[in-house]
Structures are given as structure tokens and as C-alpha cells.
Design an enzyme around this catalytic site. Structure first.
Site, PDB file in Angstrom:
ATOM      1  N   TYR A 140       0.445  42.308  56.789  1.00 43.87           N
ATOM      2  CA  TYR A 140       0.424  43.254  55.679  1.00 43.87           C
ATOM      3  C   TYR A 140       1.302  44.470  55.969  1.00 43.87           C
ATOM      4  CZ  TYR A 140      -3.616  40.673  53.778  1.00 43.87           C
ATOM      5  OH  TYR A 140      -4.448  39.711  53.263  1.00 43.87           O
ATOM      6  N   LYS A 171      -0.869  34.722  56.742  1.00 46.67           N
ATOM      7  CA  LYS A 171      -1.493  35.063  55.460  1.00 46.67           C
ATOM      8  C   LYS A 171      -0.729  36.258  54.902  1.00 46.67           C
ATOM      9  CE  LYS A 171      -6.160  35.922  53.574  1.00 46.67           C
ATOM     10  NZ  LYS A 171      -6.521  37.356  53.474  1.00 46.67           N
TER      11      LYS A 171
END
Lengths: 258, 258, 258, 258, 258
Positions: A140, A171
Site C-alpha cells: 500500500y 495484495k
């Protein structure tokens, strides 16, 4: 090195259920039903998910092999502002003792605390691989240095960092269009890409994101609020599986939700 | 994992005596009688408390099995302003050697030092559970990022963090009304909720808080100043027990204090 | 736990010689005679002190059982301004190998570095007690948060922190009057109180402080400059002992110094 | 504890060759000849120095018992401004494996990083003494808190800190006059004093500093640039030895350099 | 100590292929072909490079002995501004298990984080040398204190630091002219100098830099973008080898690229 993915990847694809929002966002995401981890674990079981993502505390008190366990090893609250840092809350050894088949770790790339998270990640990656356990990196981009968290350039960089640091699955947020996300997937190389869910979307919105992600080369999606905040979680699960595993079109999958 | 609660929870309920104010606030809370730990330990024994909460130093020099020992593993003074950090002062192993049946740890959620306390807590939680020892988390929202420490939203988040991090009991402030506190208790899931006492209230005030907390689903109360600053500590103890263990109404319990 | 005080406490009382000023203040406190540790150690021996307080370096090169050794385990210079931190300079194990019968540690309560010193202290306290070695905590309120280092309230808090953290003896400044110091002593509970010396006073001043401290319940005094900066150190030693051990009045002890 | 000084102190005196300037100042101190460590090691051998001071990297690649090895265990560059910190670069064990007969460590007293260097030093001092290896402390007052690095008061304090922390030799700058330096030497007690060289001086200047230092009670000098930047290093070595070991006067020693 | 250089240095010379840009700069350096590590590894194999420089993650998933592996042990992204710090991402032990024949580490000299990188480097240097593994130090002056990263003075200092800290090879930028770079090489002493590549240059530009570096005394060049961003990587490889290994002139080598 041979990583054991087990049921987490089936026929090259995967659908995961995320339930770490209690720590990351607080129960503000929940209602009277889904605040209860047992409710979510039932969905994981009935929906035959490829993995359920939990923090240590929930796993210890609730988990009973409803689906392959993915233990999130670090976490933080959303109470503090400024460049984020996510601290380790569980060791690889503890995760294995709780029955984990994979471990997860968030890396806020671009945060001024990036080096600390890189260092901690590099150690858990090593330990997990000693046990042949897959390592999932939540990549992220976040912090003052990041102008646009969802740009192709920054998402491709984030995906690449995951590869360079040794993640097996990455992810990451969907970039918004197939062309740019193909470059993100390519930058991740042999690390497989897993699209992160997010706030609740329309039915069509969720299915469209899944469809585009898979078309771009992602192999998996991690869903949370879009499943357990939806009135019929198992139907939504089925619709997503049609897209991910059976190459169904959006309109075809939408019929399941009618 | 099977945690041994022993006498700390009796018939699903509990009344604990807290005496860590000497470190947290200083002797300003004490008078000539209750400044002496022996005086408090006598109350713990005669009142058949389910637990007495002490720091290592007091336990070493005074404790003699008067009640199940809950060792507080971290602490701080109130001298320094700004976002709080509470540092570890005792290991799980030392606590066990002192006879502890449970350990306690304060987490100031929302403090800029949150990550450090989360990390330390995650290690003591692991070690305590290796010994099947219950872990009590003092969940206190605190710091510049926290606008209202007692709002339903922030207390529910704090309780949930306790669950996600693996606490067995969550010591938290009462929110002020039953409806909101029910959500706090629900957010804590299988982690049991224990209401933290506070500054001295009126007789009716203390009993009302106990009554509401239990009605909201809390299973325990930790009392301190409202007992040992009260003229007849054992009568107050008895009144509280009537409410907590015997479902008595406030007016009925108040008669004991007449 | 049974702590071995040995000769450090005799008949419940004690007189200690402190010689760690070389590190804390520099040789500015010394003259040609007392700059030499051998000179001080002779006083410790001839004066039959209950303990001599030294840093590791001095103990290694000079100490030869002249009096029970109290090894100061942390220290700092006075060169740096701002909230103080005193770092560990010697381990418990090293202290024992040097012949120490007790260890000392300074805690600057109220300093922004308080948590670090608390953490380090908690570990040396544990290790020392494993060897049944007494732990002396120098409890010094210091830092921007401390308005008045010598107020009854802050000294009582400091003494209490020493007890809560597990010190066996608490070295603290005298508050200035007997009534307030009685509260300080009471707050320290079973931890014994030891009055810290300070800059050179008049003969009467030193003896008066010793007399008041003992009358308030302190069991010991640590002297330094008031002895070895005095022209006849052994006479001053004798006068102090008359007050501390034999309950003599100030006027009676003053005659020794004539 | 019996420290083995070996050849580092001969008949109570010593002349050391320092060659750690490459790290501390960069090759700006060097010319085509003395940039080569082999050249310096030849001087150390031919000049029969009592010790050669090197960093780990140079020792590993060049050292071959030319003179007793003094391994400098910490270091820093001069690129960064502000209060200095010198970090550990080599362990005691590594030093011994490289053949070291003593270890050196710089302490910037008065720097805001003082506590960190004190803590690290205290550990290497312990480890070195376990092997009976002499510990040389470079005692350098430095940082915003230090008004005058060369004042008698601050140098005496620095020397004393070295003693209190357990150094066996204290490397310190000469104060500029014999009277004040005598107090510095006295403050160091049984720790021996070693005068640090510095930038290139005139022939007479170097010899005068050596002469005054020895007269003040120092037992050794560490030379670097004043020897290997001098046209005839071995003659300068001889002149210095006449002063240090044979009590020669400055004029007499100067004749060697003619 | 005998370091095993193996094939990393052949006949005293070397040509290395660097592929750690994915972490340091992101995939912005890559195109559809060279984003794939397999493509680069083929070049390394066919070009018979003396070493391929990779991060742990790429090595684990792609490396199959195509060329001697040089594992980069630390790294950072270019997302965060301000004085850089590069954190350890892989241990020496892991590197060896992945088949590494040398390890690499970046030191940003002049950065305010210099001390941390020095400390970490000193430990991996020790561990690598225990296995006789060559240590390559990326010596990069960087940070607010560095006015001109490419000046002779600062590059010579950087090279010398590498020597003093124990590096076996020093990877450093070319200073721009032969005279100044000779001083850089001389300052590195027995540590061998390896010229770092950089952004894409003209054909002549690359060959000229290689030619000048070798003429100045460097023994190796690490190439990346100038090879794998070039249309015919193997031809560029051949041209560089002619210069490095066979003392060919620039014009002669240029003919290969025609």
C-alpha cells in the site's frame, strides 16, 4: 525453494475473505451480525473460500478450520494520522501453531517508516519460507511522499517492491483500468497478484472490478465488506467465483444476484 | 487454547480490586490508612475479591495469597504530558513466580506510541498464553488524536482492538449508557468486558455504574478508590457483589450501605 | 523473597559514603586530596561505613573491601541540558564480580526519558533479586514537567514509585521538614528510605538534616561532600553515627566536631 | 583484575602511532606516500612503536605484527555536522582475532548522543577486560553544550569520566600548560594519560607538547600527522622517544631533527 | 584472511550486471522485455558476466546459476526524500543459501543515518568474512551535508571509508576524469574499485567511461541500464569486455556496436 500454496490457490485462481477490519477501521464497518467473527467464519466455510484473513486474537478464539487460515502478522488502527507504520503483532511460529497456511504483512511504501517495515518483513519472509509458507504482502503506497496512491506508476512500483522483497502474493488495489493494471501485474513478475477489495460498491461494481482484475492477469481477489455487508453473502461469493474461476462475463454473474 | 481463569471468574462473574494507583497517580489518592498495601490486601481477603491488581514491587514485598494476584506488567507516572506510553516493568515469568493468576497490560490506543505498546503486548500475550494465563488489556483511548475518550464509537473500537490483539478480558471505561455499552461489549466478542472504576463517586453512583455495566453484558468490575476511599470498604464490597453476582437492584444493594 | 542486606543495614540503621560525583559533576567537587579514590576508601574503612558507593571504573581499580560495596549501575554527566537520562554502565553480574553487596540506579521521574529508565531498572531489579542483592533506587524528580523537585507531593510520589517498581532502599532528597518527610517515608512503605546528601552545608546543617531525616522515619543517610570536603572526615562520620545509630541530639553530636 | 599491557607500555612509558585519519578526516590528510597503509606500517616497525592504531578494514588487509595492534572499535566521518556520535564498527572478539593487544573507543562527552556511546563503551570495556585487554578511551568533549573543548575544567572532567567508566588509558588533548594538565592527569587517577596528537605543528611545537605532557604526568603520546607528514618520520620518532623515554630536553631532541 | 573471489574477478578484471533497479527506482527503468528478470538472467549467462547483482526476492524466484550471484543485502525505494537510509533486507546466511558468491551493501556516507548503516555493515562484513565471502560496498555520498556527490575529494573519502570499514570491492561513481579518479583508486588501497554504471549514455559514452575507469586503476564495472536498455545487450557486453579485459581502445570496441 518450493512454497506450499495448498488450497490457497486452486487451479491457479483464488478467492479470499478478509476480516481484519476490526483492527484497521474499528467496528464502524460492522453491524449486529457481521461484528461476530463466527458469522464470517460460517460464510468462509459455506462459500468454500480459499482463505480467511484474520488477526491472531480472532484466530485464537474463533477459528476452527472453516477455510485455510491466512494470519495477518502486523496491523495498526486508523486513529493516528501522519505517515503510517504497521507493527508486528504475531510471529510466524505463532501463526503456524494457530493453523495458518499463509501469512500476511502490510508494507506502507513511501511512508517515512518504510525502512522499519521492510526490515521486519524481511525477517518474517525468511522465517515463513523456512516453513515453505506463502507470504502475502499488502503493498500500500501511503504517506506524505505519495501524491496519487492509485496511479499506474506507483502501483507498479509497489508490486515490484513486493517481488524484490520476496513476497509470493501481492495484495494491491486495482488501478482502475485493464491496461495500466497489466503493467502492475507484469512488474510483479512471478509474484502473483491479488486484488484488494475496499469499501462497499454496487453489485455490478464489485463484479466488474473482479472481472477486470482477472483479465489483467491477477489471480485472486480478497473480499470483505462487499461480501459480508451484502444481504446475501453466499450469492455474492458464487457470482465472484463464476468470474474468477469460470471466466464468466459480468452480465452472466449478475444473474446470480437477481 | 484453553485459558485458566481459575477464581478470577466465578459463575461467569467477577469483582476485582485495583491498587496500582500509587504508580499511576501517586500517593495523592491515598490517606494514612490506604497508603499501606497491607490495609488493601486485608480488604481483598476479607471481601473475597476475585483478584487484586498490583505492580511487581508491591507484590514482592506484601502479597501473601490474600486473593488471586493479577500482576500489572506495565505502567507509567502521570508526571509527563503528551501522548502516553506505558512501558513494561515485569515479565510474564516474574509474574508467575510472584504467584500471578493473570497479567494486565495498558494499551493507550490512539497515542503516537501505540505501535510500541502493541508490539510489547503481542509478546507478553503470547508468553502468557503459553502458560494458559489470562491476559487483561486495559484499553484506554488517549492522545491528541482522541477527541472524546468516552464516546461509543471510540470505546467500541478500543474493545475490538483488545479482541483482535488477543486479550481475554478487556478493562474499559463505562460509556455512560446501556445501549451504547452493549455495542462496546458486542464489539469485544468472546473477550470478556470488565468495567474500570475511576474517581470516587456517590454510593448510588458506584452501584448504578456496576448495575448498568452488568446489564450491558460486562462480566466484571475493577474497583479501587470507590472501595478503599469509602468509610466501610467491606460493606461497599458486599453491595457491589449483590449487583454483580446476584442480580440485585440498586435500591436493594444500597440498603447494605445504610 | 529474602533480600540479603548484610552489613549495609546494621541494627536497622545505616550510614553510607557516596563517591560517584566524579562522573555526575566532574572533579570540580574535588581537591588535591579527595580527587584520589584511595583517600575516600580510607575514610570508608576507618569510619566503618555501611557502604561505599562507586562506579565500575573506580571499583575495578581501587576497591579492596574497605566497606561493603554499593555499585552504581547507571550514570550520566552534567554537561547536557534538558530532561535527563541516565544510562546503564555496568551489569548486575559485573557488580557481583567486583564484590558488590548492593546495586544502585538513578530514576529521573518526570523526565521525558522516564520510560526508558523504568524499563532498564525493571530488568536490573529482577536480576539483582535473583541474587538476593538489595536494589537502591535514587529517586530524583527532574525535567521540564517538574515544577518543584522538593515539594512533599512530588517527593512522596517519587518514593512511592520506588516501592511500586521494587526498590529495597529509596535514596531521596530530604523535603525540608519532618511532617512532610514522614508522608514521604510512609509512601515508600516497606521500601526503606535513605536521605541523599548534597552540597556542603554548615556542620550544624548536616547534623540537623540527619537528625530530622531519622526522626521522620528514614533509616539511613548517604554522605559525600559533607564528609570528604570537611577538614576532619572521621569526626564528622562519628557525629553523624551518634545521631543515626544512638539517637543523640544535635547539640550533643556537635561537641564531637569542636 | 590484572590488565596485560604487554609492549604497549614499556618502562612505564609509551609512543603510539595513530592511523585512523582515513575514516575520521578522509584522505585529505594524506599524500601519495602516506595514503598507503603499508608505508605507515613500515614506520611503525622501524620506529619500534609501542602500538599502531588502526580500524578493522586496514588491519585485516595490511597488518602483519609490525607493532602491537590497537584496534579502534568505533568511528565516524567528519561529513555530518551537529553533536557527534561514533558507532561501533568492530567487536572485541574480532579485534582479538586480528591480533589486537588493546582496543580503542571514542567518547564524545557532552554530545547529546553521550548516553548511547557510554552504554556501548561499558559493554566493550567489560568484554575487553574479560580478556585482560587494555581499553583506551578517546575522551573528546564535543557538541553544542561544550563551550571550550580545551579548558582545564572540561578536560579534567573528560579524564575523570574515563576513569569512572573503566578505561585503562585515556587519550586526551593537551590543555596547553603544565599546571592545568597536571590536574587533568590527577583527575584520571590510576587510568594512565595519553596525549592525543593533532594537526601538523612545527618541529619544536611537537617536541614541546610531548615534553610538557610527560612533565605533567602523561605517560604516552599518540602521534600521526606530525610523524608521517614529516619528511623524515624515523628521525621525528627518535626525537620524541628521547623526550618520552629518556627525559631529554627539547633542545637536545631537536638536534636529531637537524 | 583469504577472501574467495572465485569467478567474480577473472585475471584481475571483472564485468558485473546490476539488476536491483526494480527496488531502487521502480519499473520506470524497465520496458516489456527487461521488466522480466528471466530476460536479464539470459543476458548474464550468454554474456558470461562475472556476477549478477540481485535482491533476495528475485534471486529466490528466478536465479539458476546463470552467473555468479552477488546478493544485495540492503535496499530502499526512491519514494522518500531527505537523507537516505538503506535497511538490511537479507542476511549473509540467506544469501549463501541462495548461492551467493559475494554480498553487496550500500553506505550513504554523509547521510544523517550514516552511523546506523555503518553499524549494520560492520556486522555483515564480519559474517561474510567468516565465510570468506567478498563484501562489495556501494559507497554513495548523499544527503544535505554533501554539496557535490562527484567531487574528487568526496569520492576519495567515500572510497577510503570503504577500505577502513573492511570492504573488498568498492562500487563508486566515476569522477569524470582520469587524474582525479586515480586518487580515488589510490585512497581505496587494497580494496578494489568497481565503477558504478548509471542512466543510459550514448554508445561512445559508456565505452569511454569504462576505458577511463580501467585506465585510472579500477578493475571492474557494474552495468545495468546501459546494457539491458540497449538494443543488442550482448554486443554491448562484448564491447565492454574488449576494453576491460583486452585493453582495447574505444574506437576499436565501438566497431562491435556497428
Amino acid at each position: 525453494m518450493k512454497i506450499k500454496f495448498g488450497r490457497i490457490i486452486e487451479k491457479g485462481k483464488s478467492l479470499l475473505l478478509a476480516y481484519d477490519q476490526g483492527l484497521e477501521h474499528g467496528p464502524t464497518d460492522f453491524n449486529d451480525k457481521n461484528v461476530d467473527p463466527s458469522y464470517i467464519l460460517k460464510i468462509a466455510k459455506k462459500g468454500k473460500y480459499n482463505g480467511i484473513i484474520l488477526q491472531k486474537g480472532i484466530a485464537e478464539k474463533y477459528y476452527n478450520k472453516e477455510a485455510p487460515l491466512i494470519l495477518k502478522l502486523n496491523g495498526k488502527t486508523n486513529l493516528i494520522k501522519g505517515d503510517p507504520v504497521s507493527t508486528q503483532l504475531c510471529s510466524v511460529k505463532e501463526a503456524i501453531n494457530l493453523g495458518a497456511k499463509a501469512v500476511g504483512y502490510t508494507l506502507y511504501v513511501g511512508s517515512i517508516h518504510e525502512a522499519k517495515m521492510f526490515r521486519d518483513f524481511s525477517k518474517i519472509q525468511k522465517e515463513a519460507h523456512d516453513y515453505k509458507l506463502p507470504v502475502i504482502a499488502w503493498m500500500y503506497p501511503r504517506g506524505k511522499a505519495i501524491k496519487n496512491e492509485n496511479s499506474e506508476k506507483i502501483l507498479a512500483y509497489a508490486a515490484r517492491i513486493g517481488l524484490e522483497l520476496g513476497a509470493d502474493l501481492i495484495k494491491i488495489k486495482y488501478s482502475g483500468d485493464i491496461n495500466s493494471f497489466k503493467w502492475v501485474v507484469k512488474s510483479a513478475g512471478k509474484a502473483k497478484v491479488l486484488v484488494a477489495g475496499g469499501p462497499k460498491l454496487s453489485k455490478r461494481g464489485v463484479l466488474k472490478e473482479a472481472h477486470s482484475a482477472i483479465k489483467s492477469g491477477a489471480i485472486s481477489m480478497a473480499v470483505g465488506r462487499n461480501v459480508w455487508q451484502y444481504k446475501e453473502p453466499l450469492k455474492m461469493t458464487k457470482a465472484l467465483k463464476e468470474i474468477i474461476f469460470n471466466n464468466k462475463k459480468i452480465e452472466s454473474a449478475l444473474k446470480i444476484l437477481k
